[in-house]
Design a protein around this motif. Structure first.
Motif, short mmCIF file in Angstrom:
data_model
loop_
_atom_site.label_atom_id
_atom_site.label_comp_id
_atom_site.label_asym_id
_atom_site.label_seq_id
_atom_site.Cartn_x
_atom_site.Cartn_y
_atom_site.Cartn_z
N SER A 211 0.78 -1.32 0.10
CA SER A 211 -0.07 -0.08 0.00
C SER A 211 0.96 1.29 0.04
O SER A 211 1.65 1.30 0.69
CB SER A 211 -0.95 -0.10 1.25
N PRO A 212 0.80 2.09 -1.15
CA PRO A 212 1.46 3.30 -1.01
C PRO A 212 1.27 4.20 0.18
O PRO A 212 2.10 4.93 0.64
CB PRO A 212 1.08 4.04 -2.27
N TYR A 213 0.10 4.15 0.96
CA TYR A 213 -0.14 5.01 2.06
C TYR A 213 0.53 4.34 3.31
O TYR A 213 1.11 5.32 4.15
CB TYR A 213 -1.53 4.79 2.28
N PRO B 70 2.91 -6.27 9.48
CA PRO B 70 2.35 -6.38 8.08
C PRO B 70 0.98 -7.18 8.23
O PRO B 70 1.18 -8.45 7.64
CB PRO B 70 3.43 -7.07 7.40
N VAL B 71 0.04 -6.64 8.66
CA VAL B 71 -1.29 -7.19 8.41
C VAL B 71 -2.14 -6.72 7.32
O VAL B 71 -2.43 -5.50 7.02
CB VAL B 71 -2.01 -6.80 9.85
N SER B 72 -2.80 -7.64 6.53
CA SER B 72 -3.44 -7.41 5.63
C SER B 72 -4.96 -7.07 5.52
O SER B 72 -5.74 -7.82 6.32
CB SER B 72 -3.17 -8.48 4.18
N VAL B 73 -5.37 -6.00 5.11
CA VAL B 73 -6.73 -5.67 5.19
C VAL B 73 -7.87 -6.61 4.38
O VAL B 73 -8.89 -7.03 4.61
CB VAL B 73 -7.36 -4.24 4.45
N ALA C 111 -6.21 0.80 6.52
CA ALA C 111 -4.60 0.91 6.36
C ALA C 111 -4.28 2.08 5.59
O ALA C 111 -4.83 2.42 4.71
CB ALA C 111 -4.17 -0.43 5.69
N PRO C 112 -3.30 2.75 6.43
CA PRO C 112 -2.37 2.42 7.52
C PRO C 112 -3.23 2.81 8.74
O PRO C 112 -4.06 3.66 8.69
CB PRO C 112 -1.17 3.20 7.39
N THR C 113 -3.05 2.06 9.72
CA THR C 113 -3.37 2.10 11.20
C THR C 113 -2.09 2.42 11.90
O THR C 113 -1.17 1.87 11.83
CB THR C 113 -4.33 1.23 11.69
N LEU C 114 -2.19 3.50 12.94
CA LEU C 114 -0.88 3.71 13.87
C LEU C 114 -1.35 3.49 15.04
O LEU C 114 -2.53 4.31 15.47
CB LEU C 114 -0.23 5.24 13.53
N VAL C 115 -0.88 2.67 15.62
CA VAL C 115 -1.25 2.55 17.45
C VAL C 115 -0.12 3.20 18.09
O VAL C 115 0.97 2.94 18.13
CB VAL C 115 -1.18 1.33 17.76
N LEU C 116 -0.48 4.39 18.81
CA LEU C 116 0.18 5.20 19.61
C LEU C 116 0.73 4.63 20.73
O LEU C 116 0.28 3.35 21.31
CB LEU C 116 -0.35 6.79 19.80
N ASP C 117 1.87 5.45 21.78
CA ASP C 117 2.32 4.35 22.87
C ASP C 117 1.22 4.43 23.83
O ASP C 117 1.01 3.48 24.71
CB ASP C 117 3.43 5.13 23.47
N LEU D 97 -4.81 5.80 15.28
CA LEU D 97 -5.00 6.89 14.26
C LEU D 97 -4.99 6.07 13.07
O LEU D 97 -4.49 4.97 12.67
CB LEU D 97 -3.84 7.82 14.20
N MET D 98 -5.71 6.71 11.84
CA MET D 98 -5.74 6.23 10.82
C MET D 98 -5.84 7.29 9.52
O MET D 98 -6.02 8.43 9.96
CB MET D 98 -7.06 5.20 10.39
N ASP D 99 -5.60 7.05 8.46
CA ASP D 99 -5.43 7.80 7.23
C ASP D 99 -3.96 8.24 7.27
O ASP D 99 -3.63 9.07 8.37
CB ASP D 99 -6.42 8.96 7.14
#
Length: 204
Positions: free
Chosen positions: A9-11, A30-33, A49-55, A60-62
């Motif tokens: 995914s380019p994103y 590397p988890v696939s949607v 995707a992407p999803t970012l899980v903060l500390d 967060l997404m997008d």
């Protein structure tokens, strides 16, 4: 932090490369949607995707919203968005063109890989294809020679996004968007892909 998603995914790749340029530590998962839908839903029920899980566990997404937050976490000397107002607008302009090209590439790929032939609407496909070519035509014309940073004296989000978008389109639609006539983008892509942050984050 945990970055969830596949690097094809380019994103996702855009965020991963940016995290390295920003010098922010993270773990890539590397988890696939598609093939890991349930596992992804366990992390983010929206499965985006992407999803970012903060500390602290915030999800967060997008890619653009994720990167906006990451800019606030990075040391000033490594930030990818310039403080100067005119330079900032220029980066946003080039990044917007690259993201438009990404979006149109994804739409064409999904149309051919996911939609049954009998349900495809050729006038819509032609329109998206025209938008894709227009975005790259404009981007190639605006980035100069492709041999220097696109804005200012250091790497910015414009460099990353343009290079990631071009590599993605070339991997998926090289027969429709040819290198011929896009030499600035080709040179930029070759330079960027040689950087450690890109080379260690290959498009799968």
């Amino acid at each position: 932090m945990r970055l969830i998603g596949m690097l094809d995914s380019p994103y996702v790749r855009r965020v991963a490369v940016s995290l390295k340029c920003l010098r922010l530590p993270f773990i890539h998962e590397p988890v696939s949607v598609f093939s890991h839908f349930d596992a992804f839903a366990g992390i983010n029920p929206v499965v985006k995707a992407p999803t970012l899980v903060l500390d602290d566990g915030t999800t967060l997404m997008d890619s653009s919203l994720i990167l906006e937050h990451l800019e606030r976490l990075a040391p000033p000397e490594h930030r990818l968005m310039p403080a100067d107002l005119a330079d900032h607008a220029r980066v946003q302009r080039l990044t917007g063109l690259a993201l438009a090209a990404c979006e149109k590439t994804v739409q064409i790929v999904y149309e051919h890989e996911l939609r049954p032939i009998e349900k495809r609407h050729q006038p819509w496909i032609d329109r998206v294809h025209g938008q894709l070519l227009a975005a790259y035509r404009q981007l190639d014309a605006e980035i100069g020679s492709g041999r220097a940073w696109l804005v200012g004296t250091q790497i910015t989000q414009a460099d990353i996004c343009a290079a990631v978008a071009w590599r993605f389109t070339q991997s998926m639609l090289a027969d429709q968007v040819r290198r011929d006539g896009h030499w600035a983008l080709t040179r930029l892509s070759e330079r960027m892909e040689a950087l450690p942050e890109f080379a260690s984050t290959p498009a799968e």
